[in-house]
Design a protein around this motif. Structure first.
Motif, PDB file in Angstrom:
ATOM      1  N   VAL A   1       9.983 -45.294   9.559  1.00 33.93           N
ATOM      2  CA  VAL A   1      11.028 -45.460  10.573  1.00 33.93           C
ATOM      3  C   VAL A   1      10.408 -45.421  11.968  1.00 33.93           C
ATOM      4  CG1 VAL A   1      13.093 -44.448  11.567  1.00 33.93           C
ATOM      5  CG2 VAL A   1      12.783 -44.455   9.102  1.00 33.93           C
ATOM      6  N   ALA A   2       9.510 -44.479  12.177  1.00 31.85           N
ATOM      7  CA  ALA A   2       8.907 -44.321  13.498  1.00 31.85           C
ATOM      8  C   ALA A   2       8.199 -45.605  13.924  1.00 31.85           C
ATOM      9  CB  ALA A   2       7.930 -43.160  13.477  1.00 31.85           C
ATOM     10  N   GLN A   3       7.587 -46.290  12.984  1.00 34.44           N
ATOM     11  CA  GLN A   3       6.832 -47.489  13.338  1.00 34.44           C
ATOM     12  C   GLN A   3       7.691 -48.727  13.482  1.00 34.44           C
ATOM     13  OE1 GLN A   3       3.810 -47.999  10.431  1.00 34.44           O
ATOM     14  NE2 GLN A   3       2.742 -46.131  11.046  1.00 34.44           N
ATOM     15  N   ASN A   4       8.832 -48.753  12.820  1.00 28.12           N
ATOM     16  CA  ASN A   4       9.546 -50.014  12.723  1.00 28.12           C
ATOM     17  C   ASN A   4      10.917 -50.058  13.375  1.00 28.12           C
ATOM     18  OD1 ASN A   4       7.890 -51.811  10.801  1.00 28.12           O
ATOM     19  ND2 ASN A   4       7.852 -49.789   9.878  1.00 28.12           N
ATOM     20  N   CYS A   5      11.457 -48.910  13.764  1.00 26.94           N
ATOM     21  CA  CYS A   5      12.854 -48.929  14.179  1.00 26.94           C
ATOM     22  C   CYS A   5      13.041 -48.427  15.600  1.00 26.94           C
ATOM     23  CB  CYS A   5      13.678 -48.079  13.236  1.00 26.94           C
ATOM     24  SG  CYS A   5      13.520 -48.595  11.543  1.00 26.94           S
ATOM     25  N   GLU A   6      14.097 -48.925  16.229  1.00 25.83           N
ATOM     26  CA  GLU A   6      14.461 -48.415  17.553  1.00 25.83           C
ATOM     27  C   GLU A   6      15.542 -47.352  17.442  1.00 25.83           C
ATOM     28  OE1 GLU A   6      15.114 -52.534  18.166  1.00 25.83           O
ATOM     29  OE2 GLU A   6      13.192 -52.149  17.213  1.00 25.83           O
ATOM     30  N   TYR A   7      16.299 -47.438  16.349  1.00 25.67           N
ATOM     31  CA  TYR A   7      17.377 -46.472  16.151  1.00 25.67           C
ATOM     32  C   TYR A   7      17.197 -45.827  14.798  1.00 25.67           C
ATOM     33  CZ  TYR A   7      19.551 -48.905  20.007  1.00 25.67           C
ATOM     34  OH  TYR A   7      19.793 -49.447  21.219  1.00 25.67           O
ATOM     35  N   VAL A   8      17.773 -44.640  14.656  1.00 23.44           N
ATOM     36  CA  VAL A   8      17.667 -43.989  13.365  1.00 23.44           C
ATOM     37  C   VAL A   8      18.976 -43.264  13.059  1.00 23.44           C
ATOM     38  CG1 VAL A   8      16.547 -41.973  14.393  1.00 23.44           C
ATOM     39  CG2 VAL A   8      16.267 -42.412  11.976  1.00 23.44           C
ATOM     40  N   ALA A   9      19.347 -43.288  11.782  1.00 17.45           N
ATOM     41  CA  ALA A   9      20.522 -42.548  11.340  1.00 17.45           C
ATOM     42  C   ALA A   9      20.097 -41.704  10.151  1.00 17.45           C
ATOM     43  CB  ALA A   9      21.635 -43.507  10.935  1.00 17.45           C
ATOM     44  N   ILE A  10      20.467 -40.435  10.156  1.00 15.62           N
ATOM     45  CA  ILE A  10      20.087 -39.544   9.061  1.00 15.62           C
ATOM     46  C   ILE A  10      21.307 -39.331   8.184  1.00 15.62           C
ATOM     47  CG2 ILE A  10      19.044 -37.324   8.479  1.00 15.62           C
ATOM     48  CD1 ILE A  10      17.239 -38.237  10.509  1.00 15.62           C
ATOM     49  N   MET A  11      21.125 -39.557   6.908  1.00 12.86           N
ATOM     50  CA  MET A  11      22.259 -39.478   6.001  1.00 12.86           C
ATOM     51  C   MET A  11      22.086 -38.288   5.063  1.00 12.86           C
ATOM     52  SD  MET A  11      23.797 -42.797   4.191  1.00 12.86           S
ATOM     53  CE  MET A  11      25.427 -42.772   3.481  1.00 12.86           C
ATOM     54  N   TYR A  12      23.183 -37.587   4.836  1.00 12.75           N
ATOM     55  CA  TYR A  12      23.142 -36.470   3.902  1.00 12.75           C
ATOM     56  C   TYR A  12      24.455 -36.415   3.138  1.00 12.75           C
ATOM     57  CZ  TYR A  12      22.592 -31.805   2.004  1.00 12.75           C
ATOM     58  OH  TYR A  12      22.502 -30.760   1.143  1.00 12.75           O
ATOM     59  N   ALA A  13      24.363 -36.441   1.819  1.00 14.80           N
ATOM     60  CA  ALA A  13      25.546 -36.346   0.957  1.00 14.80           C
ATOM     61  C   ALA A  13      26.654 -37.306   1.379  1.00 14.80           C
ATOM     62  CB  ALA A  13      26.080 -34.913   0.921  1.00 14.80           C
ATOM     63  N   GLY A  14      26.278 -38.548   1.634  1.00 20.11           N
ATOM     64  CA  GLY A  14      27.273 -39.566   1.926  1.00 20.11           C
ATOM     65  C   GLY A  14      27.801 -39.562   3.341  1.00 20.11           C
ATOM     66  N   GLU A  15      27.191 -38.764   4.209  1.00 26.25           N
ATOM     67  CA  GLU A  15      27.645 -38.762   5.601  1.00 26.25           C
ATOM     68  C   GLU A  15      26.458 -38.953   6.520  1.00 26.25           C
ATOM     69  OE1 GLU A  15      29.521 -35.049   6.165  1.00 26.25           O
ATOM     70  OE2 GLU A  15      31.327 -35.611   5.058  1.00 26.25           O
ATOM     71  N   ILE A  16      26.746 -39.550   7.681  1.00 26.37           N
ATOM     72  CA  ILE A  16      25.688 -39.643   8.681  1.00 26.37           C
ATOM     73  C   ILE A  16      25.777 -38.367   9.502  1.00 26.37           C
ATOM     74  CG2 ILE A  16      24.858 -40.905  10.680  1.00 26.37           C
ATOM     75  CD1 ILE A  16      24.859 -43.020   8.784  1.00 26.37           C
ATOM     76  N   ILE A  17      24.727 -37.555   9.468  1.00 28.18           N
ATOM     77  CA  ILE A  17      24.823 -36.272  10.156  1.00 28.18           C
ATOM     78  C   ILE A  17      24.201 -36.317  11.548  1.00 28.18           C
ATOM     79  CG2 ILE A  17      25.118 -34.781   8.137  1.00 28.18           C
ATOM     80  CD1 ILE A  17      21.775 -34.753   9.334  1.00 28.18           C
ATOM     81  N   GLU A  18      23.352 -37.319  11.741  1.00 23.25           N
ATOM     82  CA  GLU A  18      22.780 -37.446  13.079  1.00 23.25           C
ATOM     83  C   GLU A  18      22.324 -38.886  13.254  1.00 23.25           C
ATOM     84  OE1 GLU A  18      20.050 -34.422  14.162  1.00 23.25           O
ATOM     85  OE2 GLU A  18      19.919 -35.116  16.223  1.00 23.25           O
ATOM     86  N   LYS A  19      22.595 -39.447  14.410  1.00 23.78           N
ATOM     87  CA  LYS A  19      22.108 -40.801  14.660  1.00 23.78           C
ATOM     88  C   LYS A  19      21.864 -40.981  16.143  1.00 23.78           C
ATOM     89  CE  LYS A  19      26.746 -42.673  14.969  1.00 23.78           C
ATOM     90  NZ  LYS A  19      27.799 -43.416  14.316  1.00 23.78           N
ATOM     91  N   GLY A  20      21.014 -41.935  16.454  1.00 23.40           N
ATOM     92  CA  GLY A  20      20.728 -42.175  17.854  1.00 23.40           C
ATOM     93  C   GLY A  20      19.442 -42.940  18.017  1.00 23.40           C
ATOM     94  N   PRO A  21      19.035 -43.156  19.275  1.00 21.54           N
ATOM     95  CA  PRO A  21      17.776 -43.842  19.516  1.00 21.54           C
ATOM     96  C   PRO A  21      16.623 -43.046  18.904  1.00 21.54           C
ATOM     97  CG  PRO A  21      19.068 -43.718  21.521  1.00 21.54           C
ATOM     98  CD  PRO A  21      19.762 -42.870  20.516  1.00 21.54           C
ATOM     99  N   LEU A  22      15.619 -43.754  18.450  1.00 25.24           N
ATOM    100  CA  LEU A  22      14.514 -43.151  17.719  1.00 25.24           C
ATOM    101  C   LEU A  22      13.940 -41.929  18.428  1.00 25.24           C
ATOM    102  CD1 LEU A  22      12.554 -43.752  15.239  1.00 25.24           C
ATOM    103  CD2 LEU A  22      11.034 -44.668  16.954  1.00 25.24           C
ATOM    104  N   GLN A  23      13.604 -42.085  19.724  1.00 25.87           N
ATOM    105  CA  GLN A  23      12.957 -41.004  20.460  1.00 25.87           C
ATOM    106  C   GLN A  23      13.827 -39.748  20.483  1.00 25.87           C
ATOM    107  OE1 GLN A  23       9.930 -40.713  21.737  1.00 25.87           O
ATOM    108  NE2 GLN A  23       9.422 -42.696  20.853  1.00 25.87           N
TER     109      GLN A  23
END
Lengths: 308, 328
Positions: free
Chosen positions: B217-239
């Motif tokens: 993800v760090a190498q390829n994405c500008e944004y990231v979303a973290i998923m846990y148990a079917g929910e997005i618990i944190e998302k935002g710009p990579l940095q």
């Protein structure tokens, strides 16, 4: 730099470019060739088919004159003549040459059963593919219909259909074909159901392939192996059924030289003239044996577990 | 903001005999045009289900989109007809599958599989499709001479290139890559990711990259979303998420990565296992494993809180109940 990496890769690939494309089928052919009995059987069958085609061509070229004179025309003066140099397999109860009758009979025995199995195969595969692919209610309705046909004894069903439609080439063909549809449908359905779940089908869906494309271009080519084996075996069965129907007087009608019909007519003279029952019987026996050996050989050749 | 894909409150369920499996629970996600977003999570977090439901590839039975919308270019994909979906799949949105070994049809030549994808969407003659297919093959670094070969004659990395060629054959505007490198070894992984990156920049494709590899993800994405148990618990710009992750789960994920500059004997895992999606806990799904869970976490589902522009966290610790953590 990235472009270089790509180029290197291309170069790396290209020297393997001479490897010939080896499909599943090419592999199967290679394995089939190792089975001597199966190859001999296949050659025998091809020769028989060649003879069948030749007789059709001869009839077409001579306007059926040989057929009328030698195969159909009776010569009661010479009836029951035993095998000799002139008539290698002898003459039958009406003085007709048995060898010629057997050769001219391939069109009824071999070609008709192939046609019947082809027809059954086409319908059966389509029905089975739809049932297997869509599943659920469609599958239930279709397969229960197939079960009804399967629940009737095969010969009884064929007899019932012929009795209803009347004897004759086309009717016999239909009756044989209907009996084989459920078997093809079942085999196809089973294969389709397993292949449907494989990931490349999902991948095909993900690039927007329609249901029909997926069934006919993606799934069916993968389901072919058991179907081909079944078809070979079914042709053997169909020859027997046609012979059986003719033996009962419901199939090919005299004086047409169908092998089973020849047996029926000869039955009454089995004590006096052995040759008129033995030779048509042998023709049926050898052809079916060959078909069964080919079927076994194909099954072994197409089974990837036996890969060597 | 100009988003190519917006997922709003998407709910996906698998209704099995053993009960309802809640695979995706009210997920919202926005993917800006031309950008790439990494979707990270443990096995079974619902990443693949989320990706498949964008293309409506969830099979019913047992799976079903039970609510929410997937808006692609202003069009709600949950309401499009099946025929309409066929036109979108592959042409507008394409997917790269996890395992290239099984994603190709074993009885079809690779060239044929690529040209089929082209023929399905573009009104071209067989020769033109063939020509395009050869271009695609050389674009992914495979000698077009090998078009007549079958998948089993290719190595894993090359099969994945073929899969990529199929996915990009019709220049889709959105690419969903479902763990495209999981089945490949590390050197090939790097090549494949590099390839996707290059092609993406050339074709201007947006991407949703599903993975459990934070490095990827760090190498390829500008944004990231973290998923846990079917929910997005944190998302935002990579940095923001990588440098300033707020959710206890995100922190736990980063804490469990071995560091190059520190000598560590044992890694620090997140204690416990992910909950069974058929039997999810009440309140915050993460509370049984959370080190700072309070009573509120056990009964109330946390809301999204924006802590910096675009950076959203789903934790009571930052929401309206943040007072409970004061002084810790």
């Amino acid at each position: 730099m990235e472009a270089d990496a790509l180029k290197n890769n291309t170069a790396e690939n290209s020297h393997t470019g001479e490897i010939k494309a080896r499909s599943l089928w090419a592999d199967a052919v290679r394995r089939f060739k190792k089975n001597k009995m199966a190859v001999i059987s296949l050659i025998f069958l091809l020769v028989l088919a060649g003879i069948g085609v030749t007789t059709l061509v001869i009839d077409w070229a001579t306007d059926s004159s040989i057929y009328d004179e030698k195969v159909i025309e009776q010569n009661l003066m010479q009836r029951f003549e035993t095998p000799s140099g002139e008539h290698i397999l002898g003459l039958d109860e009406f003085g007709r040459d048995i060898l010629l009758r057997i050769l001219w009979g391939t069109r009824y025995s071999l070609f008709m059963s192939i046609a019947a199995v082809l027809a059954a195969g086409i319908f059966g595969v389509m029905i089975g593919a739809v049932a297997g692919y869509y599943g659920g209610r469609v599958d239930n309705v279709i397969m229960r219909l197939m079960d009804i046909i399967l629940s009737l004894p095969y010969m009884l069903l064929a007899i019932a259909i012929v009795a209803a439609l009347g004897p004759g080439l086309v009717n016999v063909l239909i009756s044989i074909a209907i009996g084989y549809i459920p078997e093809f449908a079942r085999i196809t359905r089973a294969s389709v159901m397993t292949i449907r779940e494989r990931e490349f089908i999902e991948a095909a869906k993900a690039v927007g392939a329609s249901d029909m494309t997926i069934i006919f271009r993606q799934i069916l080519p993968n389901a072919m192996a058991p179907l081909i084996v079944e078809a070979t075996m079914a042709v053997a069965g169909a020859i027997l059924s046609i012979a059986g129907l003719s033996f009962l007087g419901l199939g090919i009608q005299p004086p047409l030289p169908e092998w089973g019909a020849m047996l029926t007519n000869a039955r009454g003279y089995i004590r006096d003239a052995w040759h008129i029952t033995v030779f048509p019987g042998l023709a049926i026996l050898i052809t079916i044996l060959a078909l069964n050996i080919i079927g076994d050989g194909l099954r072994d050749a197409l089974d990837p577990k036996l890969k060597n | 903001m100009d988003n190519i894909l917006e997922i709003k409150d998407l709910v996906v369920r698998y209704e099995t005999e053993d009960g309802i499996v809640r695979a995706v629970n009210s997920v919202s996600l926005e993917l800006p045009r031309g950008a790439s977003m990494g979707l990270v999570g443990e096995t079974g977090a619902g990443k693949t289900t989320l990706a498949k439901s964008v293309l409506r590839l969830i099979q019913w039975p047992p799976g079903k989109i039970a609510g929410g919308n997937v808006i692609y270019e202003g069009e709600d994909l949950t309401a499009v007809s099946e025929d309409g979906m066929c036109k979108i799949r592959g042409k507008e949105i394409s997917m790269i599958f996890q395992d290239p070994m099984t994603a190709l049809n074993p009885v079809m030549t690779v060239g044929k599989q690529i040209s089929e994808a082209i023929a399905a969407h573009e009104n071209v003659s067989a020769e033109q499709a063939d020509e395009k297919m050869r271009q695609m093959l050389s674009m992914v670094g495979i000698d077009p001479e090998r078009a007549g070969e079958y998948p089993h004659q290719f190595s894993g990395g090359m099969k994945q290139r073929v899969v990529i060629a199929i996915a990009l054959a019709c220049n889709p505007r959105l690419l969903i890559a479902d763990e495209p490198t999981t089945a490949l070894d590390v050197t090939i992984q790097a090549q494949v990711l590099e390839l996707i990156k290059n092609l993406r920049s050339r074709l201007g494709t947006s991407m949703l990259l599903i993975t459990h590899d934070l490095g990827v993800v760090a190498q390829n994405c500008e944004y990231v979303a973290i998923m846990y148990a079917g929910e997005i618990i944190e998302k935002g710009p990579l940095q923001d998420v990588f440098k300033n992750g707020k959710h206890p789960y995100t922190k736990g994920l980063f804490a469990s990565i071995p560091k190059l500059n520190e000598d560590v004997d044992r890694l620090k895992p997140i204690e416990g296992l992910m909950p069974d999606p058929a039997n999810l806990p009440e309140g915050c799904k993460f509370h049984p494993r959370c080190g700072i869970a309070k009573d509120i976490c056990r009964c109330q589902i946390p809301e999204q809180t924006e802590i910096s522009p675009g950076h959203m966290v789903c934790c009571h610790c930052f929401g309206s109940h943040k007072d409970a953590w004061k002084g810790e």
